[in-house]
Enzyme design. Structure first.
Site, PDB file in Angstrom:
ATOM      1  N   HIS A 360       0.868  -1.396  -0.074  1.00  0.00           N
ATOM      2  CA  HIS A 360      -0.084   0.035  -0.021  1.00  0.00           C
ATOM      3  C   HIS A 360       0.876   1.268   0.018  1.00  0.00           C
ATOM      4  O   HIS A 360       0.682   2.167  -0.909  1.00  0.00           O
ATOM      5  CB  HIS A 360      -0.827   0.043   1.109  1.00  0.00           C
ATOM      6  CG  HIS A 360      -1.967   1.383   1.241  1.00  0.00           C
ATOM      7  ND1 HIS A 360      -3.112   1.200   0.381  1.00  0.00           N
ATOM      8  CD2 HIS A 360      -1.698   2.503   1.763  1.00  0.00           C
ATOM      9  CE1 HIS A 360      -3.549   2.369   0.810  1.00  0.00           C
ATOM     10  NE2 HIS A 360      -2.970   3.066   1.386  1.00  0.00           N
ATOM     11  N   GLU A 361       1.888   1.342   0.837  1.00  0.00           N
ATOM     12  CA  GLU A 361       2.703   2.567   0.959  1.00  0.00           C
ATOM     13  C   GLU A 361       3.386   2.709  -0.131  1.00  0.00           C
ATOM     14  O   GLU A 361       3.686   3.804  -0.632  1.00  0.00           O
ATOM     15  CB  GLU A 361       3.504   2.502   2.341  1.00  0.00           C
ATOM     16  CG  GLU A 361       2.728   2.385   3.734  1.00  0.00           C
ATOM     17  CD  GLU A 361       1.623   3.329   3.739  1.00  0.00           C
ATOM     18  OE1 GLU A 361       1.545   4.403   3.252  1.00  0.00           O
ATOM     19  OE2 GLU A 361       0.417   2.849   4.376  1.00  0.00           O
ATOM     20  N   HIS A 364       1.790   4.409  -2.994  1.00  0.00           N
ATOM     21  CA  HIS A 364       1.708   5.834  -3.067  1.00  0.00           C
ATOM     22  C   HIS A 364       2.781   6.140  -3.741  1.00  0.00           C
ATOM     23  O   HIS A 364       2.721   7.700  -3.789  1.00  0.00           O
ATOM     24  CB  HIS A 364       1.984   6.158  -1.552  1.00  0.00           C
ATOM     25  CG  HIS A 364       0.431   5.946  -0.819  1.00  0.00           C
ATOM     26  ND1 HIS A 364      -0.446   7.006  -1.191  1.00  0.00           N
ATOM     27  CD2 HIS A 364      -0.148   5.377   0.324  1.00  0.00           C
ATOM     28  CE1 HIS A 364      -1.583   6.824  -0.324  1.00  0.00           C
ATOM     29  NE2 HIS A 364      -1.252   6.099   0.496  1.00  0.00           N
ATOM     30  N   GLU A 383      -5.939   7.917  -1.703  1.00  0.00           N
ATOM     31  CA  GLU A 383      -5.890   6.578  -1.080  1.00  0.00           C
ATOM     32  C   GLU A 383      -6.501   5.460  -1.845  1.00  0.00           C
ATOM     33  O   GLU A 383      -6.357   4.358  -1.874  1.00  0.00           O
ATOM     34  CB  GLU A 383      -6.590   6.661  -0.020  1.00  0.00           C
ATOM     35  CG  GLU A 383      -5.688   7.774   1.127  1.00  0.00           C
ATOM     36  CD  GLU A 383      -4.625   6.873   1.753  1.00  0.00           C
ATOM     37  OE1 GLU A 383      -4.349   5.727   1.567  1.00  0.00           O
ATOM     38  OE2 GLU A 383      -3.773   7.611   2.465  1.00  0.00           O
ATOM     39  N   TYR A 446     -10.717   5.326   0.966  1.00  0.00           N
ATOM     40  CA  TYR A 446     -10.007   3.974   0.486  1.00  0.00           C
ATOM     41  C   TYR A 446     -10.747   3.019  -0.133  1.00  0.00           C
ATOM     42  O   TYR A 446     -10.304   2.636  -1.319  1.00  0.00           O
ATOM     43  CB  TYR A 446      -9.447   3.415   1.749  1.00  0.00           C
ATOM     44  CG  TYR A 446      -8.268   3.944   2.611  1.00  0.00           C
ATOM     45  CD1 TYR A 446      -6.903   3.490   2.699  1.00  0.00           C
ATOM     46  CD2 TYR A 446      -8.335   4.980   3.498  1.00  0.00           C
ATOM     47  CE1 TYR A 446      -5.958   4.065   3.206  1.00  0.00           C
ATOM     48  CE2 TYR A 446      -7.432   5.631   4.060  1.00  0.00           C
ATOM     49  CZ  TYR A 446      -6.484   5.107   3.960  1.00  0.00           C
ATOM     50  OH  TYR A 446      -5.252   5.817   4.756  1.00  0.00           O
TER      51      TYR A 446
END
Length: 619
Positions: A360-361, A364, A383, A446
């Site tokens: 997930h990070e 980004h 997100e 999200y």
């Protein structure tokens, strides 16, 4: 190719680029930071010196500039503190239970525990500049304006105290990391066509101009740092080179990092950190910096490192190449948070949880860090698209074809539908800090944001969605696109008008709800029971065993999506395109050539229908 042809080709390419999504007159500011940081690990305080070059391309002169001082939020009475006292479902990491009720952890911080950034001096092009601090915003009045198309130099000195670990930044995290240094320096506020973005630090995220960073951190020689950027002197510090000769002065080592074209810089430090690294097939060096608490934790981090390199190869192929040479995953903080070429994540997780948060990070790096998205305004664009990328990569790398065959983000759909039926949904275009509950924010940004992306593929076609992501990358990397810029690219790629979808799904809480109202030998009646119209795929299985896929475009689209033979449920099935439907007509009559024994609306399950129970009929 001869010279004349080459020049003609170049001109055509440039004109095509301008016509294909770039808005006319686009401009952006630029910042270049050079910082020298001296850390006292015993008091959790540090002194900072910074030279900042700020380039103004706005078309106007600037008489004031603004900086963010995020650490100031971690003080009793701050806006962040007050928000924790009034929101009905405060972040559990930021509160403590007192007599069975949550109370803000910030409210009870002592002067030795609070965070602060105290500005000692600011010079602008060599002259003293006046300034004032209001909460987490530093306002600087300039002795002379920054003219358009000019670069100004700011010299700042400040002292800071790292707060107790409450949210993202802090000292002594729950897992024992000494320093989690995120949102830790005076950061130039963002100025664009919408003006200055001066959001108080209440709990959400950020927007900032792109620039280059040159950062030197002086800290006790026994500490190891994981950071944004590329370490310039690995032979002089602990952890990165075997048998390195640590170079120190006054018992401190100096860590020197550089990185270009990012808009935030983070680091973490602890004397117990260990460092691993691996290189992706695409040449990206991925570092993991973590606490080797026990064998299971070490094994998880080593496995996660390999899977992280796979992630960058997958994402580079489908969403555009990762443009920086390194990415660093550092244990720290209170969950997971993205920064330029680095992330801080909590590390005491099982393998699935660790890989999930890293994916997930790291995602980004596209949505938010390659495209400097304004997370305070368009949080779903950040997100939601990140969650979408994370899930696609997770299923591909973990080889889950049974999930990928239909809707790859079914869990996000379930979460969104639950929110939509809860009575707590708010428009997804709401400013991130202003949601009435964390529940609504999380599921809007999200889950509904991810649904928006997958459902867009339902509208324009899966292949067109893939082309849109890659074309958007080429046009908008290292810039600050808005959702409308993404819409324009999707429209150009697909030939479909998307104004209605972006407006209604983002700016309202209208819901999608279709149902099969009647099935006769010669027709099917489909009813739109809601106030949000969509195109429909309807699969009919006839009594003789043959199948036919009916596609009903929406009139507002002014176009049609192509056939999607990549879905197994559609393969070998005749496709018939019917007359377009329009939102003012609630019922559509679908003609049949023979008796049907089964009818299914949206067999790929990408339509976010809040009541799918009446989307199928079986005789």
């Amino acid at each position: 190719m001869n010279l004349k042809l080459s020049i003609s080709f170049l001109l055509v390419s440039l004109l095509s680029l301008a016509a294909f999504g770039q808005r006319k007159g686009y401009w952006q500011q630029k910042v270049d930071y050079s910082m020298d940081i001296d850390v006292n690990e015993k008091t959790f305080q540090y002194d900072g010196k910074m030279t900042l070059k700020y380039s103004n391309h706005s078309g106007q002169s600037l008489n004031k500039v603004y900086f963010h001082l995020y650490f100031n939020a971690f003080q009793p009475g701050s806006m962040m503190d007050e928000r924790l006292k009034t929101i009905p479902d405060p972040d559990r990491r930021m509160v403590k239970q007192v007599n069975g009720k949550p109370e803000s952890r910030i409210a009870s911080l002592t002067p030795e525990q609070i965070g602060y950034q105290k500005i000692k001096s600011i010079r602008y092009n060599g002259q003293e500049a006046s300034f004032k601090v209001d909460g987490t915003i530093l306002e600087v009045t300039l002795p002379s304006p920054i003219l358009d198309n000019s670069t100004a130099t700011f010299d700042l000195t400040w002292t800071a105290q790292v707060p107790e670990q409450i949210r993202r930044s802090g000292r002594n995290s729950a897992e024992g990391v000494a320093f989690s240094m995120t949102q830790w320096y005076p950061k130039m506020a963002h100025f664009d066509e919408f003006g200055w973005h001066l959001d108080e630090y209440v709990g959400r995220e950020f927007v900032a101009p792109f620039g280059d960073f040159d950062v030197t951190i002086h800290i006790n020689k026994n500490y190891v740092i994981g950071s944004s950027g590329k370490l310039q002197n690995p032979n002089e510090v602990k952890g990165y080179v075997k048998n390195a000769k640590v170079k120190s002065k006054n018992n401190k080592a100096s860590w020197h990092y550089k990185v270009s074209n990012i808009h935030d810089f983070a680091w973490a430090a602890d004397p117990k950190f260990v460092v691993d690294s691996a290189k992706s097939k695409g040449g990206i060096t991925v570092y993991t910096v973590y606490l080797p608490t026990d064998k299971t934790i070490v094994d998880n981090w080593k496995t996660a490192l390999t899977m992280a390199t796979d992630f960058f190869d997958y994402t580079g192929k489908h969403f555009g190449a990762y443009p920086w040479p390194t990415y660093t995953v550092v244990q720290g903080g209170d969950g997971g948070m993205e920064y330029g070429t680095a992330t801080l994540v909590t590390g005491g997780r099982n393998l699935k949880g660790l890989v999930g948060v890293i994916y997930h990070e790291a995602a980004h790096s596209w949505y938010q860090h390659l495209f400097g998205i304004n997370e305070t305004v368009d949080e779903w664009f950040d997100e939601g698209f990140t969650s979408y990328i994370e899930e696609l990569a997770y299923q591909e790398i973990f080889d889950r074809p049974q999930v990928r065959a239909l809707n790859p983000i079914g869990m996000a759909y379930n979460a969104y539908i639950k929110l939509a039926l809860s009575g707590k949904e708010e428009p997804m275009s709401l400013l991130a800090d202003y949601y009435n509950s964390n529940y609504a924010y999380s599921n809007e940004a999200y889950s509904k944001g991810a649904v928006f992306a997958e459902q867009l593929g339902y509208i324009i076609g899966k292949e067109n969605l893939q082309k849109t992501f890659l074309r958007f990358y080429e046009l908008w990397k290292f810039k600050h696109p808005t959702p409308n810029d993404f819409k324009r690219v999707a429209e150009e790629v697909s030939g479909i008008n998307l104004k209605w979808y972006f407006n209604l799904f983002l700016n309202t809480t209208r819901r999608i709800d279709y149902g099969i109202a009647q099935v006769k030998d010669d027709h099917v009646l489909i009813r739109n029971k809601s106030d949000l119209a969509m195109p429909l795929d309807i699969l009919v299985e006839y009594a003789d065993g043959s199948k036919e896929l009916f596609y009903i475009p929406l009139r507002e689209m002014r176009g049609e999506k192509p056939a999607e033979q990549n879905y197994p449920v559609y393969q070998g099935v005749k496709r018939t395109v019917l007359t377009d439907w329009f939102w003012t007509r609630p019922v559509y009559r679908l003609p049949l050539s023979k008796k049907a024994k089964a009818v299914t609306i949206d067999p790929t399950q990408r339509l976010a229908d809040v009541n799918p129970q009446d989307n199928s009929y079986k005789q």
